[in-house]
Scaffold this motif. Structure first.
Motif, PDB file in Angstrom:
ATOM      1  N   VAL A 165       1.373  -8.385   9.735  1.00  0.00           N
ATOM      2  CA  VAL A 165       0.545  -9.495  10.213  1.00  0.00           C
ATOM      3  C   VAL A 165      -0.396 -10.006   9.132  1.00  0.00           C
ATOM      4  O   VAL A 165      -0.590 -11.219   8.975  1.00  0.00           O
ATOM      5  N   ASN A 166      -0.987  -9.078   8.348  1.00  0.00           N
ATOM      6  CA  ASN A 166      -2.029  -9.475   7.398  1.00  0.00           C
ATOM      7  C   ASN A 166      -1.667  -9.264   5.933  1.00  0.00           C
ATOM      8  O   ASN A 166      -2.409  -9.678   5.043  1.00  0.00           O
ATOM      9  N   GLY A 167      -0.561  -8.559   5.665  1.00  0.00           N
ATOM     10  CA  GLY A 167      -0.170  -8.313   4.281  1.00  0.00           C
ATOM     11  C   GLY A 167      -0.842  -7.113   3.650  1.00  0.00           C
ATOM     12  O   GLY A 167      -0.675  -6.861   2.454  1.00  0.00           O
ATOM     13  N   GLY A 168      -1.615  -6.343   4.426  1.00  0.00           N
ATOM     14  CA  GLY A 168      -2.267  -5.153   3.882  1.00  0.00           C
ATOM     15  C   GLY A 168      -1.275  -4.028   3.658  1.00  0.00           C
ATOM     16  O   GLY A 168      -0.369  -3.812   4.462  1.00  0.00           O
ATOM     17  N   SER A 210      -1.029  -1.084  -3.783  1.00  0.00           N
ATOM     18  CA  SER A 210      -1.929  -1.880  -2.953  1.00  0.00           C
ATOM     19  C   SER A 210      -2.492  -3.013  -3.804  1.00  0.00           C
ATOM     20  O   SER A 210      -3.387  -2.803  -4.607  1.00  0.00           O
ATOM     21  N   LEU A 211      -1.953  -4.188  -3.589  1.00  0.00           N
ATOM     22  CA  LEU A 211      -2.337  -5.341  -4.415  1.00  0.00           C
ATOM     23  C   LEU A 211      -2.430  -6.594  -3.565  1.00  0.00           C
ATOM     24  O   LEU A 211      -1.694  -6.749  -2.595  1.00  0.00           O
ATOM     25  N   SER A 212      -3.325  -7.476  -3.974  1.00  0.00           N
ATOM     26  CA  SER A 212      -3.347  -8.800  -3.353  1.00  0.00           C
ATOM     27  C   SER A 212      -2.236  -9.640  -3.975  1.00  0.00           C
ATOM     28  O   SER A 212      -1.732  -9.338  -5.061  1.00  0.00           O
ATOM     29  N   ALA A 213      -1.881 -10.695  -3.292  1.00  0.00           N
ATOM     30  CA  ALA A 213      -0.802 -11.560  -3.787  1.00  0.00           C
ATOM     31  C   ALA A 213      -1.153 -12.199  -5.126  1.00  0.00           C
ATOM     32  O   ALA A 213      -0.283 -12.440  -5.967  1.00  0.00           O
TER      33      ALA A 213
END
Length: 529
Positions: A306-309, A318-321
């Protein structure tokens, strides 16, 4: 209208897991007990697959999973998931590595008491109509010495419980620092000392090349007469044939296994042996643990869908886009350097330092540090990933230092990983070629350029004419193909290092033959993924 992610729960799981998926915005189906063929026919409809140990996620299933984005394993073990195939398909694999730690630790303590007081046999004979009051003479655990092989998350819980029972605890763990041992209240020891002192021995280590058969026939023979052995960790840590022989001889007073080398264990030679008790891999089998891991995996998967976490992923950082494209090659380099140090360092390591220089110093250090720790700790633990590596490092008392130098040195960008050992500070360094290709450029003070990939041989030798020919001849005679030669030396005629990439595993016999070559000081096989 946005379509909700669809999740399939294919193994029996606490019903609250399905509720969490629904509350967090997913559609969920609970369909258990299907054959592989049935799952292959169904899996293409789903974005997420939540499993325990029954579902085997094979390459064939992944090939059919055209929409699958994440697999969540409620529990620690992922032997039933083809992680390389999942990675190649872009499917994230998550687990819940700490959801059943207390349960497993308590099971080990329960097995220890069962051995000490011969409870299973006494129960069976009493229920058979006997009253064998004089047939069983137990031992107290108070004042006895517990030998702890593995002092990580579960091992530290066992140590705490044992100390509460007024036992003495001696621990063997290559990653246990003296400071952490004091904090835990245990005596840090080498394996031989533990074997000599312990009245009870319990194992809490993953099954790796370093720990396989750690209680071999030779090591079991070093134990104190009358010792009792407990294994609730992994099958394959104990030589089961040797264990039976030493139980029969009376040298080992008792043994309790929750895990076996081959499972299900239907015809073990240990069955029926006096002093032996077992359970069918029940370490994680409590209501609380089953609920914990089910809820945790549902929360992680829903957050990702749902959130991409990303949490507790085994094949994804664990990375942001926004950060991912730039950081990914740096993290690959960092993990390789950490893995190299971990594979080459046998001593207890109280401190690890990660130094970034130039362009690397301008980046987010957190994923780079996590990548180094993941590579470093994975040598000893099969459940380490970039998310839980910092937690494990803290738990083990490993001091982590971060250093940034924004000015450029000899290279536009550089990462250096250093560890403090009994031999002093040791470090390896690497850079990126073309801003994307990781390369080793220095190890232990010697300049050497190498791509760290696949299977490699690390050799330390005296720099002398003819050595390259000797090692090449040896490998050729054993039909081992060399991919690349990478060489470095301190000075002419001094200490030299050689990194060879080879096309597969190097047999132990070949490593021993290489050690016997003139001028060789050290030989080790390294593996990089």
């Amino acid at each position: 209208m946005t379509t909700k992610p669809k999740v399939l729960i294919s193994d029996k799981m606490d019903p609250n897991a399905a509720r969490i998926f629904e509350i967090r915005g997913c559609d969920v189906d609970v369909i258990t007990g299907e054959t592989p063929e049935q799952l292959i026919a169904r899996i293409g409809d789903y974005d997420g697959l939540a499993i325990r140990s029954s579902t085997k996620v094979t390459k064939e299933i992944l090939d059919a999973a055209t929409n699958l984005k994440v697999i969540g394993r409620a529990g620690i073990g992922v032997d039933n998931v083809d992680i390389p195939a999942a990675s190649s398909k872009g499917v994230v694999v998550m687990n819940t590595p700490f959801g059943n730690s207390i349960t497993t630790a308590e099971h080990a303590i329960a097995m220890m008491f069962a051995l000490a007081r011969q409870i299973p046999e006494a129960n069976a004979r009493t229920q058979a109509g006997e009253w064998p009051k004089n047939a069983f003479m137990g031992v107290e655990v108070t004042g006895k010495t517990l030998g702890l092989i593995g002092a990580g998350n579960i091992g530290s819980i066992v140590a705490s419980r044992a100390l509460g029972l007024r036992m003495k605890v001696v621990a063997f763990d290559p990653f246990l620092t003296p400071e952490r041992a004091v904090e835990m209240g245990v005596e840090k020891a080498d394996l031989d000392t533990l074997l000599e002192k312990a009245d009870f021995i319990t194992l809490h280590t993953p099954l790796t090349d370093q720990t396989r058969n750690i209680l071999s026939r030779e090591n079991l023979g070093k134990t104190k007469k009358g010792v009792r052995i407990i294994n609730c960790a992994r099958g394959g840590l104990v030589d089961e044939a040797a264990l039976k022989d030493l139980l029969d001889s009376g040298h080992i007073a008792g043994a309790a296994l929750d895990v076996f080398q081959t499972e299900p264990a239907k015809d073990s030679p240990l069955f029926g042996t006096p002093g032996f008790i077992c359970t069918p891999h029940l370490g994680a089998s409590t209501n609380e643990a089953q609920v914990n891991v089910a809820l945790q995996v549902a929360e992680q998967m829903a957050d990702y869908l749902v959130n991409g976490g990303v949490t507790n992923a085994l094949n994804m950082p664990s990375l942001s886009a926004e950060e991912a494209p730039k950081l990914r090659p740096y993290m690959k380099l960092a993990e390789q350097l950490g893995s190299m140090v971990g594979q080459l360092t046998r001593d207890s390591v109280p401190r690890i330092s990660i130094h970034t220089e130039g362009a690397a110093a301008e980046l987010n250090m957190k994923p780079i540090v996590a990548a180094v720790l993941s590579g470093f700790l994975r040598v000893q633990s099969d459940s380490v990933n970039m998310v839980n590596a910092p937690y494990l490092a803290k738990e083990r008392g490993l001091e982590v230092r971060e250093v940034k130098t924004e000015r450029e040195g000899d290279y536009h960008t550089l990462i250096r990983v250093s560890v403090k050992t009994e031999e002093g500070e040791r470090s390896v360094a690497g850079t990126l070629f073309n801003n994307s290709e990781p390369r080793l450029i220095e190890m232990f003070g010697i300049k050497v350029e190498a791509e760290l990939t696949g299977h490699m041989m690390y050799i330390v030798n005296e720099d002398a004419p003819g050595f390259i020919g000797s090692i090449g001849t040896l490998l050729g005679q054993n039909k081992i193909n060399i991919g690349t030669f990478n060489l470095g030396r301190r000075d002419a005629g001094g200490e030299a290092v050689m990194l060879l990439s080879v096309d597969g595993d190097v047999p132990e016999t070949v490593l021993k033959q290489a050690c016997e070559l003139s001028g060789v000081k050290k030989v080790k096989e390294l593996t990089f993924v």
